[in-house]
Design an enzyme around this catalytic site. Structure first.
Site, PDB file in Angstrom:
ATOM      1  CB  SER A 267      -0.855   0.241   1.320  1.00  0.00           C
ATOM      2  OG  SER A 267       0.305   0.323   2.347  1.00  0.00           O
ATOM      3  CG  ASP A 268       1.703   5.698  -1.138  1.00  0.00           C
ATOM      4  OD1 ASP A 268       2.657   5.931  -0.313  1.00  0.00           O
ATOM      5  OD2 ASP A 268       1.499   6.871  -2.153  1.00  0.00           O
ATOM      6  CD1 TRP A 269       2.402   7.666   5.623  1.00  0.00           C
ATOM      7  CD2 TRP A 269       4.405   7.103   5.049  1.00  0.00           C
ATOM      8  NE1 TRP A 269       3.131   8.118   6.751  1.00  0.00           N
ATOM      9  CE2 TRP A 269       4.569   7.687   6.281  1.00  0.00           C
ATOM     10  CE3 TRP A 269       5.579   6.730   4.527  1.00  0.00           C
ATOM     11  CZ2 TRP A 269       5.684   7.921   7.030  1.00  0.00           C
ATOM     12  CZ3 TRP A 269       6.895   6.625   5.541  1.00  0.00           C
ATOM     13  CH2 TRP A 269       6.795   7.524   6.460  1.00  0.00           C
ATOM     14  CB  ALA A 271      -3.077   3.943   1.349  1.00  0.00           C
TER      15      ALA A 271
END
Ligand code: BGC
Length: 734
Positions: A267-269, A271
């Site tokens: 995932s992104d940070w 997210a």
């Protein structure tokens, strides 16, 4: 329990993975899906070692070049945890690890994907030396809206160029063997649609149809997957209300089922739990369940997988098989990058592995090949008669600014500024006055009134950097030529760097105006992470070089161009608007039912100031004999042109092939699509024939089911120096 031991490197990887998963507890499995930020604390919090020892962390975002410390943490994982599964260390190495190169839209403008491949191979070596096995690059998003600060990380607005450049970056990072110790795992981001935020506001929502997704946003990811990318990062945006981290259609149906991707998705940070803020999931547990079941394998930062999935596995809401599959994918990449067999890095070798002369030479070549000449009234290259140069502007002697928006472990002290590059180039032959003039300050010159409205604050002094406008003007008057170094500071580009204006920041415009009024020829170098609307600069400068954020060899590369030791050949990877109100603006839009007349009601053209693909050289190229030659013996027809160097200097012309399918029942196709290019080097008086076979790949598109398709029918075909040049030929595809 299988008889195969996961520690036995003579056994096939899939068997080792199977054996290992068979030995893992649920906690250990979830630990592999849990990625933590190393933070900026030194020494590291003791808690980290405890968690690693207990198998609760599978990966670190390791934002520093500290190979010793990284080894220490790895030792805890390998020697003190129950199963000894190594950690994977990742970081944002975007346009260089220690040797910082120009940013991606600049590099893409070289129209030479191999340049990106070579640069990222250097980045991979330096990153490996500091103990990384994983970089969060390349960025496969499109640059369609210059307000969005992250255009600075893209390969520009065109899906075709972006696809080639991103596949090349994957090859550079990963090489033939990402486990070789000189290469590592790439991560394609941000999957998908992140680059179309509403209003250009970072993290905003997106509405993207399947047609646009398939033909604009996905091709670059697909090409990079085909190049072998080992990991993908899901994005922050939601498409049509579904956060990317929980989008089964994109993460599983397209990525895994259609494209057969075998690596893992991170995932992104934070997210995963942002799905709660979006109003998509009711709590962290639901967000974690939706994300992992959609196909997002690793949780960056939020720890929600680790905190909530064990219980959901137990009560049957999350199938064990889904978790096992995610773990399998993560372990597979750990094997592929060689972590099980060589978990440590030689920390003593770090210093000798960075900033090698050949890396600096490549960084310099990259500046030369990625700086776009937008205007030249004959002042460049500088005449040998010039004796006095005034270098004016806040970017002229600033080391930090040249590093750009993601500087890896780059250091200002490594940077050759324009001032030192020019001094080195011209020595005592030319006197060089360097005047900063004003700061790059983004401090708004706005003040808020009591009623909440804002007005320009004239009390913000021009000499806020301690240098006066008077000094700049007198240096300009005393010079044969002025080089102005202006732009936008790197700090307002990249992530979170959305802008509502696309102008020079601080008081640089006043500085430019005052200097331009002195009557000396002005060569303006623009430093920026995005295209800017600079009417005065474009109108009043005698020459404009668009240098983007050029990295540590900025000064040397630019001095090569200014002196004429090298010639510009780069093209714009993003169209330049006249006004911010035009964006999103890109050349490959649709031809609509009605035309607006080409002008907004307030007089601003609807066209770009400079279209995609535009860029000048120091010589003059002519295009002639453009024709379609029909193919013989089952071979495709070819678009052919003759390119001639009619000027007095040698140069490289970037010849571009554009097509348009005139009628497509599956869905209208854009007004023009780049489908080929060639860099042609010619001496004065030389000519060369350029041929582009009109193959299915050139003419085709992706249909609504994801299949490549080519239709019979009429196409417009251009061979041109940039988009919107010349009349098309008509080609009937049978
Ligand atoms: C960015 C990613 C980056 C990640 C890790 C996020 O905020 O969107 O591009 O890779 O942070 O630093």
């Amino acid at each position: 329990m299988s008889t195969c031991c996961y520690k036995d490197s003579s056994k096939p990887v899939e068997k080792r993975i199977k054996d290992l998963i068979g030995r893992m507890t649920v906690e250990e499995k979830l630990g592999q899906l849990n990625q933590i930020y190393r933070g900026s604390d030194n020494p590291l919090p003791a808690e980290f070692a405890i968690q690693v020892r207990n198998g609760k962390i599978g990966s670190f975002i390791w934002g520093y070049a500290q190979p010793e410390l990284r080894n220490q943490m790895q030792r805890v994982a390998v020697e003190e945890s129950r199963l000894g599964i190594p950690l994977i260390f990742g970081m944002d190495i975007i346009h260089g690890a220690r040797t910082i190169f120009p940013i991606a839209p600049a590099m893409a403008g070289a129209f030479e994907p191999e340049l990106l491949e070579r640069a990222q191979a250097v980045a991979a070596k330096e990153a490996r030396a500091q103990g990384l096995e994983w970089v969060f690059a390349p960025m496969c998003d499109l640059a369609r809206d210059a307000r969005w600060g992250r255009v600075a990380e893209t390969c520009g607005e065109d899906p075709y160029l972006s696809a080639l450049c991103n596949a090349a970056q994957v090859r550079g990072f990963q090489g033939d063997d990402p486990g070789s110790g000189e290469h590592l795992a790439a991560c394609l981001k941000h999957y998908v649609g992140y680059s179309s935020p509403r209003g250009g506001r970072d993290y905003s929502d997106t509405e993207i149809t399947e047609w646009t997704l398939r033909n604009a946003h996905l091709p670059s990811f697909h090409a990079a997957i085909n190049a072998g990318a080992l990991t993908v990062m899901s994005s922050f945006n939601a498409i049509g209300g579904i956060p990317a981290v929980a989008n089964r259609h994109t993460l599983t149906e397209i990525l895994r089922e259609e494209w057969k991707f075998k690596g893992f998705v991170v995932s992104d940070w934070n997210a995963v739990i942002e799905a709660v803020s979006w109003g998509y999931a009711k709590d962290h547990a639901e967000a974690a369940r939706l994300a992992i079941c959609a196909g997002n394998d690793m949780d960056m930062l939020s720890t929600s997988y680790y905190r909530t999935l064990a219980k959901q596995i137990e009560d049957g809401t999350v199938p064990m098989a889904v978790v096992d599959e995610a773990v399998r994918r993560v372990l597979r990449v750990k094997f592929q990058v060689g972590l099980f067999d060589r978990p440590y890095v030689d920390a003593a070798a770090y210093e000798s592995a960075i900033l090698r002369p050949e890396y600096l030479a490549l960084a310099r070549e990259s500046v030369v090949k990625s700086t776009v000449l937008l205007k030249n009234e004959g002042v460049l290259p500088l005449s040998r008669k010039i004796r006095k140069i005034a270098l004016i502007g806040p970017f002229g002697d600033d080391q930090t600014e040249m590093l750009g928006c993601w500087q890896g472990n780059g250091e200002p002290k490594d940077v050759v500024t324009i001032a030192s590059g020019l001094k080195d180039k011209f020595g005592s032959k030319i006197s060089l006055a360097v005047v900063k003039g004003c700061s790059v300050s983004t401090e708004p010159r706005m003040k808020m009134l009591q009623d909440g409205s804002t007005v320009i604050d004239d009390s913000v002094p021009m000499d806020n950097a301690g240098i006066t406008l008077k000094e700049a003007v007198s240096a300009a008057k005393n010079a044969d030529v002025v080089i102005m170094a202006v732009g936008e500071p790197k700090g307002i580009t990249g992530e979170g760097g959305s802008r509502a204006t696309l102008t020079l920041t601080g008081r640089q415009q006043e500085l430019f105006d005052a200097v331009a009024r002195c009557g000396r020829p002005v060569v303006t170098i623009v430093f920026s992470g995005r295209t800017l609307t600079l009417p005065e600069v474009f109108d009043k400068s005698a020459a404009v070089l668009f240098a983007w954020q050029p990295g540590i060899q900025a000064g040397n590369g630019l001095a090569d161009l200014i002196s004429g030791d090298a010639a510009p050949s780069a093209r714009l990877s993003m169209s330049v608007p006249y006004e911010v109100g035009q964006v999103p603006l890109y050349y490959n839009h649709y031809v609509t039912g009605r035309r607006s007349g080409g002008v907004y009601r307030d007089g601003v053209p609807t066209a770009a100031r400079f279209w995609f693909g535009y860029g000048l050289t120091y010589t003059k190229f002519e295009y002639s004999d453009i024709k379609i030659v029909s193919g013989k013996k089952g071979k495709p027809a070819e678009a052919v042109a003759v390119i001639s160097n009619k000027g007095r200097r040698k140069g490289v012309e970037t010849v571009q092939l554009y097509i348009r399918q005139l009628a497509c029942n599956e869905g209208a196709r854009p007004m023009q699509e780049l489908r080929g290019f060639k860099r042609v080097a010619l001496k004065p008086g030389e000519s060369a024939e350029v041929r582009f076979p009109l193959t299915s790949e050139v003419l085709g598109y992706v249909d609504r089911k994801g299949n490549m398709r080519v239709d019979k029918g009429d196409f417009h075909v251009w061979i041109a120096p940039h988009a919107r040049y010349g009349e098309p030929l008509v080609y009937s595809h049978k």
